[in-house]
Design a protein around this motif. Structure first.
Motif, PDB file in Angstrom:
ATOM      1  N   THR A  33      -8.946  -6.103 -12.525  1.00  0.00           N
ATOM      2  CA  THR A  33      -7.803  -6.165 -11.621  1.00  0.00           C
ATOM      3  C   THR A  33      -6.527  -5.712 -12.319  1.00  0.00           C
ATOM      4  OG1 THR A  33      -7.520  -8.518 -12.167  1.00  0.00           O
ATOM      5  CG2 THR A  33      -8.785  -7.986 -10.180  1.00  0.00           C
ATOM      6  N   ASN A  34      -6.687  -5.032 -13.445  1.00  0.00           N
ATOM      7  CA  ASN A  34      -5.551  -4.480 -14.173  1.00  0.00           C
ATOM      8  C   ASN A  34      -5.622  -2.960 -14.075  1.00  0.00           C
ATOM      9  OD1 ASN A  34      -4.486  -3.237 -16.895  1.00  0.00           O
ATOM     10  ND2 ASN A  34      -3.397  -5.177 -16.639  1.00  0.00           N
ATOM     11  N   VAL A  35      -4.573  -2.337 -13.562  1.00  0.00           N
ATOM     12  CA  VAL A  35      -4.591  -0.900 -13.311  1.00  0.00           C
ATOM     13  C   VAL A  35      -4.764  -0.116 -14.602  1.00  0.00           C
ATOM     14  CG1 VAL A  35      -3.267   1.060 -12.415  1.00  0.00           C
ATOM     15  CG2 VAL A  35      -3.223  -1.125 -11.205  1.00  0.00           C
ATOM     16  N   ALA A  52      -8.624  -7.406  -4.381  1.00  0.00           N
ATOM     17  CA  ALA A  52      -7.801  -7.109  -5.555  1.00  0.00           C
ATOM     18  C   ALA A  52      -8.474  -6.071  -6.443  1.00  0.00           C
ATOM     19  CB  ALA A  52      -7.540  -8.396  -6.339  1.00  0.00           C
ATOM     20  N   LYS A  97      -8.030  -2.680  -4.673  1.00  0.00           N
ATOM     21  CA  LYS A  97      -6.624  -2.282  -4.756  1.00  0.00           C
ATOM     22  C   LYS A  97      -6.302  -1.737  -6.142  1.00  0.00           C
ATOM     23  CE  LYS A  97      -1.957  -4.208  -4.461  1.00  0.00           C
ATOM     24  NZ  LYS A  97      -1.158  -5.444  -4.246  1.00  0.00           N
ATOM     25  N   THR A  98      -6.853  -2.377  -7.173  1.00  0.00           N
ATOM     26  CA  THR A  98      -6.645  -1.910  -8.539  1.00  0.00           C
ATOM     27  C   THR A  98      -7.247  -0.532  -8.744  1.00  0.00           C
ATOM     28  OG1 THR A  98      -6.641  -4.178  -9.385  1.00  0.00           O
ATOM     29  CG2 THR A  98      -7.110  -2.425 -10.968  1.00  0.00           C
ATOM     30  N   ALA A 100      -5.325   2.955  -9.573  1.00  0.00           N
ATOM     31  CA  ALA A 100      -5.650   3.683 -10.803  1.00  0.00           C
ATOM     32  C   ALA A 100      -5.912   5.160 -10.542  1.00  0.00           C
ATOM     33  CB  ALA A 100      -6.862   3.047 -11.486  1.00  0.00           C
ATOM     34  N   THR A 144       0.306  -3.142  -0.682  1.00  0.00           N
ATOM     35  CA  THR A 144       0.701  -3.821  -1.923  1.00  0.00           C
ATOM     36  C   THR A 144       1.427  -5.146  -1.686  1.00  0.00           C
ATOM     37  OG1 THR A 144       2.767  -2.524  -1.954  1.00  0.00           O
ATOM     38  CG2 THR A 144       0.878  -1.646  -3.181  1.00  0.00           C
TER      39      THR A 144
END
Length: 295
Positions: free
Chosen positions: A147-149, A174, A177-178, A182, A284
């Motif tokens: 979940t970290n871009v 999530a 979305k990540t 990216a 977002t």
């Protein structure tokens, strides 16, 4: 192109053979990065009326450890027949390709199937096992939740496989979305297979529509079959109702609570540009104020 999670779970390794070295590291096995990889015929049928095919078969070359064969199976549910077919695959490949080492990797999307697939398969007597097969298994129990871009951008192939294996995760919104974030500002030749494989991997789950909505927010950098389909649908509808339905679905999937008054505001809005503006914000946002405030 067949649109199914089964296809995506093994085809991703055809697109990105180097992915296996990262997956094997997660699974606790030290497999060196490949110097090259060759897709081999998946037909394992002999002169017999029984046809057997592995999902994906790769010959992996390494710099110092020599070549090996990687057989990949996408497993959607428990299948007792695999206790006989998987040992056959490995033995047949070992014999056909001059005793090259053979690894079997099974990709699963639910925990029960992953646990079942990970059990060693033994052939022999209780007192003495002639052959033991131990598959490597990747699934929701051991694939990372990304979940970290920045982390996703470092390894888009792994992020895609992780999203597919976590298709039923409550936090899949999530995760998707990540992955979508990216892909922004990424060349088309990289984004295209990622978008398609993710769509395949989600199948007909509710998360598939969420992925479509995320892609639809800005399809200018997507040229895949799915984005073209989305754009075609938009041109065919040409009505504000379509944008309103997408917005309501996206807000619902993302867990943003709406009052009856806000739902009415969305449903009765006849301005497609305003609805699209809200849709972009909703991708977002975490509150309704972030979506509808300061128009």
């Amino acid at each position: 192109m067949v649109s199914s999670p089964h296809e995506a779970m093994h085809r991703i390794f055809q697109e990105y053979p180097g992915l296996f070295s990262r997956v094997s590291e997660i699974l606790g096995v030290n497999i060196p990065p490949p110097t090259s990889a060759t897709a081999l015929p998946t037909d394992l049928t002999e002169n017999s009326p029984v046809e057997r095919r592995v999902d994906t078969l790769l010959r992996i070359e390494t710099e110092n450890d020599g070549p090996f064969l990687l057989a990949i199976e996408a497993q959607g549910k428990k299948d007792p027949r695999k206790t006989t077919s998987w040992p056959y695959y490995v033995s047949y490949l070992h014999n056909k390709y001059s005793a090259l080492p053979v690894l079997l990797l099974v990709i699963c999307q639910d925990l029960a199937t992953a646990r079942w697939a990970a059990r060693p398969i033994t052939i022999g007597l209780r007192q003495w096992q002639t052959l033991t097969l131990s598959p490597l298994v990747a699934g929701p129990h051991n694939m990372p939740v990304i979940t970290n871009v920045a982390e996703a951008r470092k390894d888009l192939a792994l992020a895609t496989l992780a999203a597919i294996t976590h298709a039923d995760n409550p936090d899949v919104g999530a995760i998707l979305k990540t992955l979508s974030a990216a892909l922004r500002d990424t060349p088309e030749n990289i984004t295209d297979p990622i978008v398609e494989l993710t769509a395949q991997g989600l199948g007909n789950r509710p998360a598939a529509q969420q992925w479509r909505n995320l892609v639809a927010v800005d399809t200018s950098f997507y040229k895949s079959f799915m984005s073209e389909e989305i754009r075609d649908e938009g041109r065919a509808q040409g009505r504000a109702e379509g944008h309103a339905d997408s917005l309501l679905l996206l807000l619902d999937v993302r867990g943003i609570a709406l009052t009856d008054e806000t739902r009415e505001q969305i449903s009765t809005c006849q301005d497609p540009q305003l609805l699209r503006h809200w849709l972009q914000r909703a991708a977002t946002a975490t509150t309704t104020e972030e979506v509808f405030g300061e128009q």
